[in-house]
Design a protein around this motif. Structure first.
Motif, PDB file in Angstrom:
ATOM      1  N   LEU A 265       0.817  -1.214   0.000  1.00  0.00           N
ATOM      2  CA  LEU A 265       0.000   0.000   0.000  1.00  0.00           C
ATOM      3  C   LEU A 265       0.852   1.265   0.000  1.00  0.00           C
ATOM      4  CD1 LEU A 265      -2.573  -1.083   2.747  1.00  0.00           C
ATOM      5  CD2 LEU A 265      -2.990  -1.001   0.285  1.00  0.00           C
ATOM      6  N   TYR A 266       2.104   1.122   0.458  1.00  0.00           N
ATOM      7  CA  TYR A 266       2.975   2.289   0.598  1.00  0.00           C
ATOM      8  C   TYR A 266       3.679   2.597  -0.729  1.00  0.00           C
ATOM      9  CZ  TYR A 266       2.399   1.870   5.654  1.00  0.00           C
ATOM     10  OH  TYR A 266       1.870   1.825   6.923  1.00  0.00           O
ATOM     11  N   GLY A 267       3.742   3.885  -1.039  1.00  0.00           N
ATOM     12  CA  GLY A 267       4.459   4.310  -2.227  1.00  0.00           C
ATOM     13  C   GLY A 267       3.748   3.989  -3.530  1.00  0.00           C
ATOM     14  N   GLU A 272      -3.124   7.299  -0.221  1.00  0.00           N
ATOM     15  CA  GLU A 272      -3.554   8.637  -0.614  1.00  0.00           C
ATOM     16  C   GLU A 272      -4.896   8.591  -1.348  1.00  0.00           C
ATOM     17  OE1 GLU A 272       0.894   8.591  -0.244  1.00  0.00           O
ATOM     18  OE2 GLU A 272      -0.639   7.287  -1.119  1.00  0.00           O
ATOM     19  N   GLY A 273      -5.079   7.560  -2.188  1.00  0.00           N
ATOM     20  CA  GLY A 273      -6.314   7.446  -2.954  1.00  0.00           C
ATOM     21  C   GLY A 273      -7.525   7.202  -2.072  1.00  0.00           C
ATOM     22  N   ALA A 274      -7.367   6.347  -1.066  1.00  0.00           N
ATOM     23  CA  ALA A 274      -8.480   6.057  -0.162  1.00  0.00           C
ATOM     24  C   ALA A 274      -8.869   7.299   0.642  1.00  0.00           C
ATOM     25  CB  ALA A 274      -8.113   4.912   0.774  1.00  0.00           C
ATOM     26  N   LEU A 275      -7.849   8.015   1.117  1.00  0.00           N
ATOM     27  CA  LEU A 275      -8.131   9.217   1.897  1.00  0.00           C
ATOM     28  C   LEU A 275      -8.681  10.336   1.015  1.00  0.00           C
ATOM     29  CD1 LEU A 275      -5.111   9.170   4.357  1.00  0.00           C
ATOM     30  CD2 LEU A 275      -7.442   8.404   4.737  1.00  0.00           C
ATOM     31  N   ALA A 332      -4.532   4.767   8.873  1.00  0.00           N
ATOM     32  CA  ALA A 332      -4.553   5.160   7.456  1.00  0.00           C
ATOM     33  C   ALA A 332      -4.368   3.969   6.511  1.00  0.00           C
ATOM     34  CB  ALA A 332      -3.509   6.241   7.194  1.00  0.00           C
ATOM     35  N   PRO A 333      -3.309   3.143   6.668  1.00  0.00           N
ATOM     36  CA  PRO A 333      -3.188   1.992   5.757  1.00  0.00           C
ATOM     37  C   PRO A 333      -4.325   0.988   5.925  1.00  0.00           C
ATOM     38  CG  PRO A 333      -1.514   1.897   7.478  1.00  0.00           C
ATOM     39  CD  PRO A 333      -2.138   3.254   7.564  1.00  0.00           C
ATOM     40  N   ASP A 334      -4.904   0.906   7.119  1.00  0.00           N
ATOM     41  CA  ASP A 334      -6.037  -0.006   7.308  1.00  0.00           C
ATOM     42  C   ASP A 334      -7.255   0.482   6.530  1.00  0.00           C
ATOM     43  OD1 ASP A 334      -4.590  -1.692   8.909  1.00  0.00           O
ATOM     44  OD2 ASP A 334      -5.300  -0.850  10.794  1.00  0.00           O
ATOM     45  N   ILE A 335      -7.431   1.789   6.480  1.00  0.00           N
ATOM     46  CA  ILE A 335      -8.502   2.344   5.646  1.00  0.00           C
ATOM     47  C   ILE A 335      -8.258   1.976   4.189  1.00  0.00           C
ATOM     48  CG2 ILE A 335      -9.497   4.486   4.763  1.00  0.00           C
ATOM     49  CD1 ILE A 335      -9.055   5.741   7.498  1.00  0.00           C
ATOM     50  N   THR A 340      -9.455  -1.425  -0.702  1.00  0.00           N
ATOM     51  CA  THR A 340      -9.159  -2.389  -1.768  1.00  0.00           C
ATOM     52  C   THR A 340     -10.186  -3.516  -1.768  1.00  0.00           C
ATOM     53  OG1 THR A 340      -7.698  -3.922  -0.531  1.00  0.00           O
ATOM     54  CG2 THR A 340      -6.679  -1.933  -1.474  1.00  0.00           C
ATOM     55  N   LYS A 341     -10.664  -3.902  -0.593  1.00  0.00           N
ATOM     56  CA  LYS A 341     -11.673  -4.965  -0.531  1.00  0.00           C
ATOM     57  C   LYS A 341     -12.970  -4.502  -1.190  1.00  0.00           C
ATOM     58  CE  LYS A 341     -10.009  -6.842   3.894  1.00  0.00           C
ATOM     59  NZ  LYS A 341     -10.400  -7.214   5.268  1.00  0.00           N
TER      60      LYS A 341
END
Length: 580
Positions: A265-267, A272-275, A332-335, A340-341
């Motif tokens: 999810l990083y980089g 950023e897209g989810a937020l 944030a990464p959990d969001i 993605t799900k």
């Protein structure tokens, strides 16, 4: 064959006829009308609440409505009696032939008896285990893995399209700690004294990783700053730990469909897209949170953060997604991961978390509700702790793991089948005691043994029949006249009839432990009938000179085994054919 659903359809049809006749008003909501086992078996075979839930909207007295409905139901060929009880409950007794039909249906359907279309092919993602890739799985992960795997099997049996998913937490600081710990074992493999300082992982399980690093790099990494080796060793050690975890899961019979990396999810713009999606919905803002309850002012540093308006979706407070220093929070990464799900097209999401994640439930549900416009439901199941005992004492910790009892410790001592079944003998949110002595003892108090013994007893009946020259198969048994003239036989058949209903109830609630409870009750009814045969020879499965009675009883026993086998299959347990 879902007998309860069939009889409910009869009740609904009778109510519709009453509406046409004017006894009931048209357009009543019948969705809350149920047909279920009565609380007291002495009251009948089934009970319906129809009169109780329809009386008020119909403007009628419950008992009068129940009497009118009872008169209708008495015309149903399968209903032998319909009696009103109390203020308006309606108890039904079914003809004895119905119970033979239930056993026959189980024999015809075989392993598919009780399989439902409740899910109608909806896509469900079940995320479970998701242990940090920093070491072997411990006993807490064991319970979560078993629960999640059994839940997936239950949902599949109920007609859902299920994906088993493991979220690899390889994006946080813990994998850097893993890399530094592995580096010390690498130094040890190179003949140097490892420095397992506080904060590193001390378990012996990293010794083979250190040796593997030496085999790959030789001594080229010795005395180098971590800027030269941290990234490579982090990736190497993480994969080594995941290989260990896959082996741990395999020892329990757990196989994942998807391993999803947090690091991915990083980089990549996914966080950023989810937020950004939440921001476009007006749900992201810069603000300052109130101090946590119980904190004194001097303990609290007020600072501006990037916040998600989770309170709009049932959370207690808004949640930070970016810290004041610009770095992401854990949330944030959990969001992004859950986004993605949603993007992958799942209709339902289920997360299986440890009990220490209780504070995470509302915020995660809020995020999924926001991301999916409330279209995709998220259910979060919390798994309570397991307490291990042996010889009446708490089980000591594993030296190899360093600080905890591993999954392998449990499976090696108790076996995968015993471990799986026993871990499902309590609801997921209730604490569970795992006593190595008790889970292996052969007694009624041990549900694993009791259920397996019931299946083994049926297998012994079938072996005896074959030895006596009977040509047995389920198709032929389904053709016999299954006469059930004794109360104990009918009790057993009634329990078999409950299986399809139980599957739907357990699947709706996402509670696989209900299957284990049901199997224990079914086994108890089988053992009760078996034991009655010790006192009353006419109830034994083999009746000398009476092939019809023998065939009927063997058919009932085999139908019982069909259900036990299906239930154990959902739990991931192999049915026993004989006890040793």
């Amino acid at each position: 064959m879902n007998l309860f659903a069939n009889i409910r359809a009869v009740v609904i049809n009778a109510l519709n006829e009453m509406s046409k006749e004017g006894t009931l008003p048209e357009g009543l909501d019948l969705s809350n009308v149920t047909v279920e086992p009565p609380r007291d078996p002495l009251h009948g075979d089934m009970a319906t609440n129809a009169a109780m839930v329809l009386a008020k909207p119909a403007g009628a007295k419950p008992r009068d409505l129940a009497e009118a409905l009872a008169a209708k139901l008495r015309d149903e060929p399968r209903v032998s009696s319909a009696e009103v009880a109390g203020p308006g409950f309606l108890n039904l007794r079914l003809e004895a032939s119905v119970w033979g039909d239930v056993a026959r249906a189980a024999l015809k359907a075989g392993a598919d008896f009780g399989r439902a279309d409740l899910g109608k092919g909806l896509k469900v993602n079940v995320e479970y285990v998701s242990a940090n890739p920093t070491g072997p799985m411990h006993v807490g992960h064991t319970r979560g893995a078993i629960f999640g795997d059994a839940l997936c099997s239950l949902l599949d049996f109920a007609g859902y399209d299920v994906t088993r998913e493991y979220y690899i937490n390889d994006g946080g600081a813990q994998v850097d700690v893993l890399a530094r710990s592995a580096y010390e074992r690498y130094r040890e493999a190179c003949g140097q004294e490892p420095e397992i300082r506080e904060g590193l992982y001390p378990g012996d399980y990293l010794i083979p990783v250190g040796q593997a690093l030496k085999d790959k790099y030789g001594d080229s990494l010795l005395d180098k700053g971590e800027q030269y080796w941290l990234e490579d060793i982090r990736e190497f050690a993480t994969e080594a730990m995941m290989e260990m975890i896959r082996g741990d899961l395999a020892s329990l019979g757990v196989k994942m469909d998807v391993f999803y990396s947090e690091k991915s999810l990083y980089g990549t713009g996914q966080i950023e897209g989810a937020l950004k999606r939440l921001e476009d919905l007006g749900l992201i803002y810069e603000g300052v949170l109130e101090p946590p309850k119980g904190k004194l002012p001097e303990d609290w540093e007020e600072r501006e953060q990037t916040l998600f308006k989770s309170t709009l979706f049932g959370d207690d407070v808004d949640r930070p997604v970016k810290k004041s220093d610009g770095s992401w929070t854990y949330f944030a990464p959990d969001i992004a991961y859950h986004w993605t799900k949603v993007e992958r097209g799942y209709d339902m999401l289920i997360d299986v978390f440890g009990a220490d994640h209780g504070g995470y439930v509302k915020r995660m549900k809020a995020a999924v509700a926001a991301l999916s416009d409330r279209r995709v439901p998220l259910d979060i199941k919390l798994i309570q702790l397991v307490k291990l005992f042996k010889n009446g004492e708490p089980f000591k910790m594993s030296k190899r793991a360093g600080t905890f009892v591993t999954l392998r410790d449990v499976v090696e001592q108790a076996g995968a089948d015993v471990t799986r079944f026993h871990m499902l003998t309590r609801k997921n949110d209730a604490a569970l005691d795992f006593d190595f002595d008790k889970v292996l003892e052969q007694s009624k108090d041990n549900p694993v043994f009791y259920v397996q013994y019931a299946h083994a007893r049926v297998c012994s009946v079938l072996r005896k029949a074959r030895d006596a020259g009977w040509d047995l198969n389920d198709a032929k048994l389904a053709e016999v006249d299954i006469m059930l003239d004794d109360a104990a036989q009918q009790v057993l058949a009634r329990k078999i009839a409950e299986w399809p209903r139980l599957v739907e109830i357990a699947a709706r609630a996402n509670e696989p432990h209900r299957v284990a409870f049901f199997l224990y009750e079914l086994a108890s009814d089988l053992h009760s009938l078996w034991n009655r045969g010790n006192d009353k020879p006419e109830l034994r499965f083999f009746q000398e000179g009476d092939e019809a009675a023998t065939a009927a009883r063997i058919a009932l026993a085999r139908a019982t085994a069909v259900v036990i086998s299906a239930g154990l299959g959902i739990l991931g347990v192999t049915p026993a054919e004989e006890m040793r």
